[in-house]
Scaffold this motif. Structure first.
Motif, mmCIF file in Angstrom:
data_model
loop_
_atom_site.group_PDB
_atom_site.id
_atom_site.type_symbol
_atom_site.label_atom_id
_atom_site.label_comp_id
_atom_site.label_asym_id
_atom_site.label_seq_id
_atom_site.Cartn_x
_atom_site.Cartn_y
_atom_site.Cartn_z
ATOM 1 N N PHE A 1 0.835 -1.206 0.000
ATOM 2 C CA PHE A 1 0.000 0.000 0.000
ATOM 3 C C PHE A 1 0.865 1.250 0.000
ATOM 4 O O PHE A 1 0.611 2.201 -0.734
ATOM 5 N N LEU A 2 1.884 1.262 0.839
ATOM 6 C CA LEU A 2 2.696 2.459 1.020
ATOM 7 C C LEU A 2 3.334 2.929 -0.286
ATOM 8 O O LEU A 2 3.431 4.137 -0.520
ATOM 9 N N VAL A 3 3.736 2.025 -1.162
ATOM 10 C CA VAL A 3 4.365 2.445 -2.422
ATOM 11 C C VAL A 3 3.369 3.106 -3.371
ATOM 12 O O VAL A 3 3.782 3.763 -4.327
ATOM 13 N N THR A 4 2.069 2.985 -3.115
ATOM 14 C CA THR A 4 1.067 3.625 -3.967
ATOM 15 C C THR A 4 0.787 5.062 -3.547
ATOM 16 O O THR A 4 0.145 5.804 -4.287
ATOM 17 N N ALA A 5 1.250 5.463 -2.360
ATOM 18 C CA ALA A 5 0.933 6.783 -1.798
ATOM 19 C C ALA A 5 2.144 7.708 -1.831
ATOM 20 O O ALA A 5 3.289 7.260 -1.738
ATOM 21 N N ASP A 6 1.848 9.011 -1.946
ATOM 22 C CA ASP A 6 2.910 9.999 -1.825
ATOM 23 C C ASP A 6 2.545 11.119 -0.852
ATOM 24 O O ASP A 6 3.321 12.026 -0.616
ATOM 25 N N THR A 7 1.344 11.018 -0.270
ATOM 26 C CA THR A 7 0.839 12.072 0.612
ATOM 27 C C THR A 7 0.057 11.440 1.749
ATOM 28 O O THR A 7 -0.652 10.454 1.531
ATOM 29 N N THR A 8 0.171 12.022 2.951
ATOM 30 C CA THR A 8 -0.651 11.583 4.074
ATOM 31 C C THR A 8 -1.452 12.759 4.619
ATOM 32 O O THR A 8 -1.032 13.917 4.518
ATOM 33 N N LEU A 9 -2.606 12.425 5.200
ATOM 34 C CA LEU A 9 -3.450 13.383 5.898
ATOM 35 C C LEU A 9 -3.629 12.862 7.316
ATOM 36 O O LEU A 9 -4.061 11.722 7.504
ATOM 37 N N LEU A 10 -3.294 13.691 8.297
ATOM 38 C CA LEU A 10 -3.416 13.298 9.701
ATOM 39 C C LEU A 10 -4.091 14.397 10.500
ATOM 40 O O LEU A 10 -3.843 15.581 10.257
ATOM 41 N N GLY A 11 -4.903 13.991 11.459
ATOM 42 C CA GLY A 11 -5.391 14.936 12.449
ATOM 43 C C GLY A 11 -4.289 15.163 13.478
ATOM 44 O O GLY A 11 -3.327 14.391 13.568
ATOM 45 N N ARG A 12 -4.444 16.199 14.253
ATOM 46 C CA ARG A 12 -3.411 16.569 15.235
ATOM 47 C C ARG A 12 -3.159 15.458 16.254
ATOM 48 O O ARG A 12 -2.017 15.124 16.559
ATOM 49 N N ALA A 13 -4.215 14.842 16.782
ATOM 50 C CA ALA A 13 -4.044 13.785 17.788
ATOM 51 C C ALA A 13 -3.330 12.577 17.186
ATOM 52 O O ALA A 13 -2.461 11.980 17.832
ATOM 53 N N THR A 14 -3.671 12.230 15.959
ATOM 54 C CA THR A 14 -3.001 11.103 15.296
ATOM 55 C C THR A 14 -1.527 11.431 15.076
ATOM 56 O O THR A 14 -0.655 10.598 15.305
ATOM 57 N N TYR A 15 -1.252 12.641 14.648
ATOM 58 C CA TYR A 15 0.130 13.088 14.455
ATOM 59 C C TYR A 15 0.929 12.958 15.754
ATOM 60 O O TYR A 15 2.045 12.418 15.758
ATOM 61 N N GLU A 16 0.349 13.420 16.854
ATOM 62 C CA GLU A 16 1.045 13.341 18.139
ATOM 63 C C GLU A 16 1.267 11.886 18.547
ATOM 64 O O GLU A 16 2.308 11.552 19.117
#
Length: 179
Positions: free
Chosen positions: A40-55
């Motif tokens: 899966f990871l090789v198909t992506a080039d961008t991530t979207l995260l909420g602040r809590a997930t980022y932390e």
């Protein structure tokens, strides 16, 4: 137009984290198994995260997505980014993501959490969901699903299960005809 995929693990009772936000309940994959993560990871080039997930991701050690463009949505003043690949976004997620989809690139990985996923789902911006159902009941915690104001039909694309009880449910959302 770029595809947005919610790729996330959930307990069988629908929680993505314990009440304190931890994900220590997630199993360690058996040796040689990553549940398709690398593919899966090789198909992506961008991530979207909420602040809590980022932390939460920051507590795992070194920033795990240094080769991707990472957008963290926050209502708080941003702290220093964990890596130069991280950009904090304070604008409306749906407006930002609508513009982002139009740019050239690969798959956009919606990591989570549910506070970020909910408005993107409601706006019809999520194309697919890859839900990894962990064979565990948490009883309480941070829910995967937030209140939605309308039903959304789903088309099952595939399922997969592993001997340890982990199961993948892969659904298509956008572009499905209403029955």
């Amino acid at each position: 137009m770029r595809k947005i995929i919610l790729y996330i693990a959930t307990s069988l009772d629908g929680y993505i984290a314990s009440p304190d936000g931890s994900v220590e309940w997630l199993p360690t994959p058996p040796p040689g198994e990553d549940y398709g993560y690398a593919d899966f990871l090789v198909t992506a080039d961008t991530t979207l995260l909420g602040r809590a997930t980022y932390e939460q991701v920051q507590t795992f050690g070194e920033w795990p997505y240094p080769t991707l463009t990472n957008y963290v949505f926050t209502r708080k003043a941003p702290t220093e980014a964990a890596h130069p690949s991280v950009t904090f976004i304070a604008e409306d997620p749906t407006e930002f993501v609508q513009k982002l989809r139009q740019e050239e690139g690969k798959t956009i990985w919606l990591i989570g959490g549910s506070t970020l996923a909910a408005p993107l789902l409601a706006a019809g911006l999520v194309d697919e969901m890859m839900l990894f159902v962990v064979p565990r009941l948490l009883g309480s915690g941070i829910p995967l699903w937030r209140l939605q104001d309308h039903q959304q039909p789903l088309k099952l694309l595939r399922t997969k299960s592993w001997p340890d009880g982990m199961a993948l449910l892969h659904y298509q959302l956008s572009g499905i005809e209403q029955e």
